[in-house]
Design an enzyme around this catalytic site. Structure first.
Site, PDB file in Angstrom:
ATOM      1  N   GLY A 146       0.838  -1.211   0.000  1.00 30.63           N
ATOM      2  CA  GLY A 146       0.000   0.000   0.000  1.00 30.63           C
ATOM      3  C   GLY A 146       0.866   1.253   0.000  1.00 30.63           C
ATOM      4  N   ARG A 155       1.096  -4.943  -5.754  1.00 27.18           N
ATOM      5  CA  ARG A 155       1.258  -6.215  -5.041  1.00 27.18           C
ATOM      6  C   ARG A 155       1.510  -7.244  -6.132  1.00 27.18           C
ATOM      7  NH1 ARG A 155      -3.046  -3.629  -1.653  1.00 27.18           N
ATOM      8  NH2 ARG A 155      -1.968  -3.092   0.266  1.00 27.18           N
ATOM      9  N   ASP A 179       5.516  -5.209   6.060  1.00 22.70           N
ATOM     10  CA  ASP A 179       6.023  -6.539   6.410  1.00 22.70           C
ATOM     11  C   ASP A 179       6.124  -7.482   5.210  1.00 22.70           C
ATOM     12  OD1 ASP A 179       6.574  -6.473   9.072  1.00 22.70           O
ATOM     13  OD2 ASP A 179       4.578  -7.125   9.718  1.00 22.70           O
ATOM     14  N   THR A 238       4.242   2.423   5.579  1.00 25.09           N
ATOM     15  CA  THR A 238       2.830   2.030   5.629  1.00 25.09           C
ATOM     16  C   THR A 238       2.129   2.927   6.633  1.00 25.09           C
ATOM     17  OG1 THR A 238       1.263   0.363   6.446  1.00 25.09           O
ATOM     18  CG2 THR A 238       3.514   0.109   7.189  1.00 25.09           C
ATOM     19  N   ASP A 279      -0.126   2.070   8.543  1.00 25.82           N
ATOM     20  CA  ASP A 279      -0.684   1.267   9.642  1.00 25.82           C
ATOM     21  C   ASP A 279       0.140   1.256  10.932  1.00 25.82           C
ATOM     22  OD1 ASP A 279      -2.664   0.550   7.839  1.00 25.82           O
ATOM     23  OD2 ASP A 279      -1.657  -1.297   7.240  1.00 25.82           O
ATOM     24  N   ASP A 316       2.239  -0.927  11.741  1.00 23.18           N
ATOM     25  CA  ASP A 316       2.046  -2.302  12.215  1.00 23.18           C
ATOM     26  C   ASP A 316       3.309  -3.160  12.098  1.00 23.18           C
ATOM     27  OD1 ASP A 316       2.133  -2.366   9.457  1.00 23.18           O
ATOM     28  OD2 ASP A 316       0.433  -3.717   9.218  1.00 23.18           O
ATOM     29  N   ARG A 331     -17.626  15.648  13.979  1.00 24.77           N
ATOM     30  CA  ARG A 331     -18.098  16.093  15.301  1.00 24.77           C
ATOM     31  C   ARG A 331     -19.029  17.303  15.179  1.00 24.77           C
ATOM     32  NH1 ARG A 331     -17.010  15.329  20.549  1.00 24.77           N
ATOM     33  NH2 ARG A 331     -15.035  14.216  20.326  1.00 24.77           N
ATOM     34  N   ARG A 349      -5.497  -2.081   9.020  1.00 20.38           N
ATOM     35  CA  ARG A 349      -5.471  -3.535   8.821  1.00 20.38           C
ATOM     36  C   ARG A 349      -5.724  -4.236  10.148  1.00 20.38           C
ATOM     37  NH1 ARG A 349      -2.618  -6.136   4.031  1.00 20.38           N
ATOM     38  NH2 ARG A 349      -1.668  -4.108   3.708  1.00 20.38           N
ATOM     39  N   ARG A 360     -24.815   7.436  13.426  1.00 20.08           N
ATOM     40  CA  ARG A 360     -24.397   7.375  12.025  1.00 20.08           C
ATOM     41  C   ARG A 360     -23.026   6.718  11.956  1.00 20.08           C
ATOM     42  NH1 ARG A 360     -28.927   8.444  11.570  1.00 20.08           N
ATOM     43  NH2 ARG A 360     -29.947  10.100  10.360  1.00 20.08           N
ATOM     44  N   HIS A 383      -9.857   5.233   2.082  1.00 17.50           N
ATOM     45  CA  HIS A 383      -8.581   5.558   1.432  1.00 17.50           C
ATOM     46  C   HIS A 383      -8.193   7.025   1.488  1.00 17.50           C
ATOM     47  CE1 HIS A 383      -9.209   1.499  -0.005  1.00 17.50           C
ATOM     48  NE2 HIS A 383      -7.921   1.457  -0.246  1.00 17.50           N
TER      49      HIS A 383
HETATM   50  P1  ADP Z   1       3.003  -4.732   2.634  1.00 15.98           P
HETATM   51  O1  ADP Z   1       4.409  -4.646   2.170  1.00 15.98           O
HETATM   52  O2  ADP Z   1       2.355  -3.391   2.754  1.00 15.98           O
HETATM   53  O3  ADP Z   1       2.859  -5.595   3.869  1.00 15.98           O
HETATM   54  P2  ADP Z   1       1.940  -6.914   0.990  1.00 15.98           P
HETATM   55  O4  ADP Z   1       1.798  -7.872   2.121  1.00 15.98           O
HETATM   56  O5  ADP Z   1       0.826  -6.828   0.004  1.00 15.98           O
HETATM   57  O6  ADP Z   1       2.152  -5.415   1.471  1.00 15.98           O
HETATM   58  O7  ADP Z   1       3.303  -7.295   0.238  1.00 15.98           O
HETATM   59  C1  ADP Z   1       3.738  -6.549  -0.881  1.00 15.98           C
HETATM   60  C2  ADP Z   1       4.396  -7.463  -1.875  1.00 15.98           C
HETATM   61  O8  ADP Z   1       5.563  -8.057  -1.292  1.00 15.98           O
HETATM   62  C3  ADP Z   1       3.553  -8.652  -2.332  1.00 15.98           C
HETATM   63  O9  ADP Z   1       2.656  -8.339  -3.352  1.00 15.98           O
HETATM   64  C4  ADP Z   1       4.621  -9.609  -2.835  1.00 15.98           C
HETATM   65  O10 ADP Z   1       5.046  -9.259  -4.126  1.00 15.98           O
HETATM   66  C5  ADP Z   1       5.751  -9.354  -1.849  1.00 15.98           C
HETATM   67  N1  ADP Z   1       5.684 -10.377  -0.789  1.00 15.98           N
HETATM   68  C6  ADP Z   1       4.827 -10.440   0.246  1.00 15.98           C
HETATM   69  N2  ADP Z   1       5.051 -11.540   1.005  1.00 15.98           N
HETATM   70  C7  ADP Z   1       6.076 -12.190   0.414  1.00 15.98           C
HETATM   71  C8  ADP Z   1       6.761 -13.410   0.691  1.00 15.98           C
HETATM   72  N3  ADP Z   1       6.456 -14.170   1.755  1.00 15.98           N
HETATM   73  N4  ADP Z   1       7.770 -13.770  -0.135  1.00 15.98           N
HETATM   74  C9  ADP Z   1       8.092 -13.010  -1.195  1.00 15.98           C
HETATM   75  N5  ADP Z   1       7.476 -11.862  -1.517  1.00 15.98           N
HETATM   76  C10 ADP Z   1       6.480 -11.441  -0.738  1.00 15.98           C
HETATM   77  O1  F6P Z   2      -1.735  -1.152   4.648  1.00 19.33           O
HETATM   78  C1  F6P Z   2      -2.386   0.045   4.354  1.00 19.33           C
HETATM   79  C2  F6P Z   2      -3.859  -0.189   4.154  1.00 19.33           C
HETATM   80  O2  F6P Z   2      -4.466   1.034   3.778  1.00 19.33           O
HETATM   81  C3  F6P Z   2      -4.589  -0.809   5.324  1.00 19.33           C
HETATM   82  O3  F6P Z   2      -4.868   0.126   6.337  1.00 19.33           O
HETATM   83  C4  F6P Z   2      -5.796  -1.385   4.655  1.00 19.33           C
HETATM   84  O4  F6P Z   2      -6.263  -2.518   5.378  1.00 19.33           O
HETATM   85  C5  F6P Z   2      -5.270  -1.822   3.315  1.00 19.33           C
HETATM   86  O5  F6P Z   2      -4.061  -1.112   3.098  1.00 19.33           O
HETATM   87  C6  F6P Z   2      -6.196  -1.548   2.166  1.00 19.33           C
HETATM   88  O6  F6P Z   2      -5.605  -2.076   1.024  1.00 19.33           O
HETATM   89  P1  F6P Z   2      -6.022  -1.775  -0.472  1.00 19.33           P
HETATM   90  O7  F6P Z   2      -4.978  -0.865  -1.026  1.00 19.33           O
HETATM   91  O8  F6P Z   2      -5.942  -3.101  -1.123  1.00 19.33           O
HETATM   92  O9  F6P Z   2      -7.373  -1.181  -0.473  1.00 19.33           O
END
Ligand code: ADP
Ligand code: F6P
Length: 322
Positions: free
Chosen positions: A13, A74, A105, A127, A129, A131, A156, A173, A246, A252
């Site tokens: 993201g 991704r 991650d 990111t 997040d 996280d 508000r 997330r 509400r 996003h």
């Molecule tokens: P973020 O980096 O925000 O956590 P993703 O989990 O979608 O986002 O990971 C981003 C990209 O990193 C994935 O689309 C993939 O190409 C690569 N990736 C994720 N996990 C792995 C993995 N276990 N091994 C190799 N590449 C990975």
């Molecule tokens: O990791 C950033 C984030 O915006 C999260 O907060 C959310 O869960 C996710 O990405 C949304 O992903 P997408 O870009 O697929 O809508």
């Protein structure tokens, strides 16, 4: 001696401040006498050869821009061993010996895989997040939270005018950090996060009732994405308490916008550090912030760290937002 060639990509993201990190990598690399390449659309760019040499002017006027000039993606193909070998082979063809990967991650797991395939990689946490366990701060977190509080302040105004309860979902997330900080900053009557189990009667209804007794007639409830269910919660509050409620999912909007000062500065420091590590011939490291200092960890060590939720802050929020 041949010039060292490095590359930079953004993955997963997008987050405000990624551009500032790219700029820092390009300029720090050039300052060290390296050739620096930009890779487009995350790991896909390495698979498709969508790579371009950058110069000092390639990254002019981007520090204040949201999103990422390198685009992001991704990539399913890169998750496979074949894909990783193909990406490493493309790097070798171009003479690229190191890659800075700005992402979360998942992107770090990819950086480890590419290092194993023979190309030194350094992860930079990008990111909204917050996280990632190894770092107390991820690029984009501050901007996203400031966007969220701007939106909730507006919500508000209308909640107060109608004596309503507004229930707002923020991103994150599976992580409750955005909700916690934003909840404190907006004086939310209740904050629901995935890290803390909640009981709707005790943690939402009773808190509204207690606050009503002191004369308050409008309420903000902040709910983390990892908890969800804001529409159902709004219906429940209406039925249970007879007040209008509400639900709003901010979505996003939190990912965009010009990065704050904090995101621009942290991104600049982290990007610079990543280049230092590559210059030292290191790979399989991630850049992190620890007690306000920029440090680095082995990727596997970083990915294995447990995330710690700030329970103290959560307790303080409960005490003061009533
Ligand atoms: P973020 O980096 O925000 O956590 P993703 O989990 O979608 O986002 O990971 C981003 C990209 O990193 C994935 O689309 C993939 O190409 C690569 N990736 C994720 N996990 C792995 C993995 N276990 N091994 C190799 N590449 C990975
Ligand atoms: O990791 C950033 C984030 O915006 C999260 O907060 C959310 O869960 C996710 O990405 C949304 O992903 P997408 O870009 O697929 O809508």
């Amino acid at each position: 001696m041949a010039k060292k060639k490095i590359a930079v990509l953004t993955s997963g993201g997008d987050a405000p401040g990624m551009n500032a990190a790219v700029r820092a990598v390009v300029r720090s690399g050039i300052a060290k006498g390296m050739d620096v390449y930009g890779v487009y659309r995350g790991y896909n760019g390495l698979l498709n050869g969508d790579v371009e040499q950058m110069n000092l002017r390639s990254v002019s006027d981007i520090i204040g821009n949201g999103g990422t000039m390198l685009y992001t993606a991704r990539s399913e193909e890169f998750k496979t061993l074949e894909g990783q070998k193909k990406a490493a082979a493309h790097c070798k063809e171009l003479g690229i010996s190191g890659v800075v990967v700005i992402g979360g991650d998942g992107s770090f797991a990819g950086a480890r895989a590419l290092t194993n395939a023979g190309v030194n990689c350094i992860g930079v946490p990008g990111t909204i997040d917050n996280d990632i366990a190894c770092t107390e701060y991820t690029i984009g977190f501050d901007t996203a939270m400031n966007t969220a509080i701007g939106m909730i302040d507006k919500i508000r105004d209308t909640a107060q005018s109608h004596d309503r309860c507004s229930i707002v979902e923020v991103m994150g997330r599976r992580c409750g950090d955005i909700a916690l900080q934003v909840g404190i900053a907006c004086g939310a009557t209740a904050i629901l996060v995935p890290e803390i189990e909640y009981d709707v009667e005790k943690d939402v209804i009773s808190r509204i009732v207690e606050t009503q007794k002191t004369g308050k007639k409008h309420f903000i409830i902040v709910v983390a994405e990892g908890v969800g269910g804001v529409s159902d919660l709004a219906k429940y509050v209406e039925k249970r308490l007879g007040i209008e409620a509400r639900a709003t999912i901010l979505g996003h909007v939190q990912r965009g916008g010009s990065p704050t000062l904090r995101d621009r500065v942290v991104a600049s420091l982290m990007g610079h550090k990543a280049v230092d590590l590559l210059a030292e011939g290191k790979g399989n490291r991630v850049v992190a912030m620890n007690n306000g200092k920029i440090v680095d960890y082995d990727i596997t060590e970083a990915l294995d760290m447990p995330r710690i939720f700030d329970k103290n802050l959560y307790d303080i929020a409960r005490t003061i937002s009533i």
